[in-house]
Design a protein around this motif. Structure first.
Motif: not given
Length: 735
Positions: A293-314
């Motif tokens: 239950s604590e994990d499910e309620n953990r605050p999250v940050r929802v982000l939207i991004g372009l694939e090229r920069y997501a691939l580069a960061e990963e």
């Protein structure tokens, strides 16, 4: 600090400042990308030309090398043994967004509540969706478009009243059938650099007539992608959903929720849910330490991004984790490394000791601290290690090469080819050690100077180019302006604390060093400058600022300081305005190299700033012009810029912006701060501009209290990135 005693005649009232347009960004300098940072930028290089050259230019060679490296990165990621768990034990809006992505993967539309209503129950964890191969960015287009395609696109643009000069770029970006793509979706014009939504709207109205509506899904998706590209120009690799939706509303998108949802459904953007830390700054979430239950309620940050920069960061996070977790190669006995560390004083010894045992090391310090990585380079070469150093610019490379050598350390690199390169030259293969049979750089140790200038894509290419067991040292001054491209790699790594960090205790010397060091901690003191090392020149308005700047460069600095005009650099906040680079360069050219500008606005002997690629600026001068194009000399190298690219990639260079000047130094610098520049000032900008001076700094001061206020109160604008979280997921913090 001393005040210049000279007086001038009263100048006329300042002219109305012109729009400060950043080359290659399509936005004015006073306009931020969503939640973003205003930046100076060099001229962008066009994506294509009319005919293929028989030999690749430096920029083309660099882009070709980057394409090869990206293919290698994608192959490496495809070979991973298992899927990446993402979004486990999340609830609410984050889980709904992940469900939307999975629905898209299965060919369905995402549920309508994905951005509006909380889910009744948390979703089960599932593998991260497989991503499509990233399309080439405009500047990466491999083939020159055919003349027939360009002619067809030109006719379509003319039909809709758009500039037909965009035809080559449209054809290069959209490829075969570009005219058909545009007729089917006129808002695809937003993929062209410099085109703005209102211009794409006019193009769409001309083609679609009454069918053109503001709530068209095609427009919503195109504007969403455009906003994310603008955010990347401001340094972000992704945007939080509320920030993106607010920006969409400002661009007259009626339903921002639906726009983001549609963009995800069509695979235009990616969605991420990053769990936020709950146990204090600098600490990573502890797996399994709490109930479900604590994990499910953990605050999250929802982000939207372009694939090229997501691939580069990963890819960057993977590459850094590989270097940190791999055992460094046995280059020299441990006793030899220890002896080299003992023989080096202060932080240089600490740096050698850290590099001996770790695959990744960070080193921070000002200009004077460069002697420490230079000592490391020399010591490593003396131990038989294949060590190389790379800088942001050729001028930085030359300055690093000029640092004094230590006679007590053997220098195995004392050859006709010193182990120094630029980052761009290293990646393109035009400089450096070359690559081994596996495509990795043929070296054991890479020292990267000017590390704050690394954007996320360049950093990913560098780390993925290093072989297993290699050592990487990132060295730089954390107080300077960040990279021109997206990301804040060096700052993110410093904050993540996943590897040793060596802090230099070597101070920058003299009054200028004292001033710059104080600015770095938010203070703007008066420093004692008996030799007029620092001079303040107060001005009332922009015309007077231009007049006094010319006077300083042409007469005062050469006469009083002994630094000739050609070794004095002017730095100002922007390109436009009554005292921007354009106005200052025009005034300085009139005095220093008058001429009609018969070579596309340039004359032989003109001082120039050449940008072979966005974010890179090479100082030089004009040699001549002929049928081949404009011939330049940049840091001792000959460059030929084709005629059709001169306007986009060459500027006069007596005056630069701070972003163009970063990574370089001059004997004398004149920093111009007109009254209309107050809003552009920040502590990193002032720190960077003042720190470019070696012997003398003049400040043409017209912003009154805005300068000390910027130093004390305005830090770097934040950038939204995912690298710290990605690193925390793979590596423990070292404290």
């Amino acid at each position: 600090m001393s005040t210049d005693p000279e007086t001038t005649e009263t100048d006329p009232p300042p002219r109305k400042p012109e729009d400060r347009t950043e080359a290659g960004t399509g936005r004015t300098e006073g306009e931020s990308a969503p939640g973003g940072e205003d930046r100076d930028a060099g001229p962008a290089t066009p994506s294509g030309g009319d005919a293929a050259a028989p030999e690749l230019s430096e920029a083309e060679a660099e882009l070709a090398a980057q394409r090869v490296e990206r293919e290698r990165i994608e192959r490496r990621k495809a070979q991973k043994t298992g899927p990446i768990e993402a979004g486990a034990k999340l609830g609410g809006k984050a889980a709904d967004l992940l469900a939307a992505v999975r629905a898209v993967e299965s060919g369905e539309k995402p549920v309508s509540s994905a951005f509006r209503e909380p889910a009744p129950a948390p979703r089960r964890p599932a593998p991260e969706p497989e991503r499509r191969t990233r399309p080439l960015a405009p500047q990466e287009a491999a083939a020159v478009p055919g003349t027939e395609l360009v002619a067809t696109v030109r006719a379509l643009l003319a039909e809709a009243g758009a500039p037909d000069t965009l035809a080559p770029q449209v054809a290069a970006v959209l490829g075969e059938g570009a005219d058909t793509h545009l007729r089917a979706d006129p808002w695809q014009l937003l993929r062209i650099t410099g085109v703005r939504p209102e211009q794409a709207d006019g193009f769409a109205r001309a083609l679609l007539g009454p069918e053109c509506r503001p709530d068209d899904e095609r427009r919503a998706r195109a504007v969403t992608v455009w906003l994310l590209e603008q955010a990347a120009l401001a340094g972000h690799t992704a945007l939080e959903v509320p920030v993106l939706e607010a920006a969409l509303a400002q661009r007259s998108v009626p339903d921002p929720d639906a726009a983001v949802q549609s963009s995800i459904a069509e695979g235009e953007v990616l969605v991420f849910q990053d769990a936020l830390e709950t146990s204090g700054p600098g600490s990573a979430p502890v797996e399994g330490a709490a109930g479900a239950s604590e994990d499910e309620n953990r605050p999250v940050r929802v982000l939207i991004g372009l694939e090229r920069y997501a691939l580069a960061e990963e890819s960057l996070a993977d590459g850094l984790a590989r270097l940190i977790n791999s055992v460094p190669k046995e280059n020299g006995a441990a006793d030899d490394w220890a002896q080299a560390a003992r023989s080096a004083a202060g932080a240089a010894g600490e740096l050698i000791r850290a590099v001996a045992d770790h695959g990744l090391v960070l080193h921070t310090g000002g200009e004077a601290s460069r002697i420490e990585p230079a000592t490391l380079l020399q010591a490593a070469r003396g131990l038989g290690v294949r060590a190389w150093a790379a800088t942001h610019s050729p001028a930085g490379r030359d300055m690093f090469a000029a640092l004094p050598a230590r006679p007590d350390l053997p220098d195995a690199a004392a050859t006709t080819h010193p182990p120094l390169a630029t980052v761009a030259g290293l990646l393109s293969g035009t400089e450096g050690p070359g690559r081994d049979a596996d495509g990795a750089l043929d070296l054991d140790l890479l020292i990267v100077l000017d590390a704050p200038q690394l954007d996320v894509e360049t950093a990913a290419l560098l780390t993925e180019s290093l072989p297993d067991g290699a050592r990487l040292v990132l060295s730089g001054d954390p107080g300077v302006l960040w990279s021109a491209g997206p990301g804040r790699v060096f700052a993110d790594l410093l904050a993540a604390r996943v590897c040793p960090q060596i802090v230099s205790r070597t101070p920058d010397p003299g009054p200028i060093g004292e001033l710059v060091s104080s600015i770095g901690i938010g203070e703007l003191p008066q420093v004692d400058a008996p030799g007029k090392e620092v001079v303040i020149v107060p001005v009332r308005d922009a015309p007077e600022a231009v007049h006094r700047t010319v006077q300083l460069v042409v007469d005062s600095v050469p006469r009083a300081i002994g630094v000739p005009s050609q070794e004095t650099q002017v730095i100002t906040p922007g390109h436009g305005g009554a005292a921007g680079t354009r106005a200052l360069n025009a005034a300085l050219k009139e005095r220093l190299n008058p001429g009609p500008g018969r070579f596309g606005g340039f004359d032989t002997g003109d001082r120039i700033a050449y940008s072979p690629a966005p974010g890179r600026t090479l100082p030089g001068h004009v040699v001549k012009a002929d049928a081949e194009g404009l011939h330049l000399e940049c840091s001792g190298a000959s460059v030929v810029v084709p005629k059709e690219r001169v306007e986009q990639s060459v500027r006069h260079g007596w005056a630069l912006t701070a972003h163009q000047a970063v990574g370089q130094r001059w004997p004398a610098v004149v920093v111009v701060l007109p009254g209309d520049a107050a809003q552009a000032l920040s502590r990193p900008w002032v720190y960077t501009a003042f720190g470019r001076a070696g012997r003398h700094l003049s400040v043409v001061h017209g912003v009154e209290q805005a300068l000390p206020r910027a130093v004390a109160e305005i830090p770097a604008k934040p950038r939204t990135t995912r690298l710290p979280l990605l690193l925390r997921g793979q590596l423990p913090a070292t404290g």
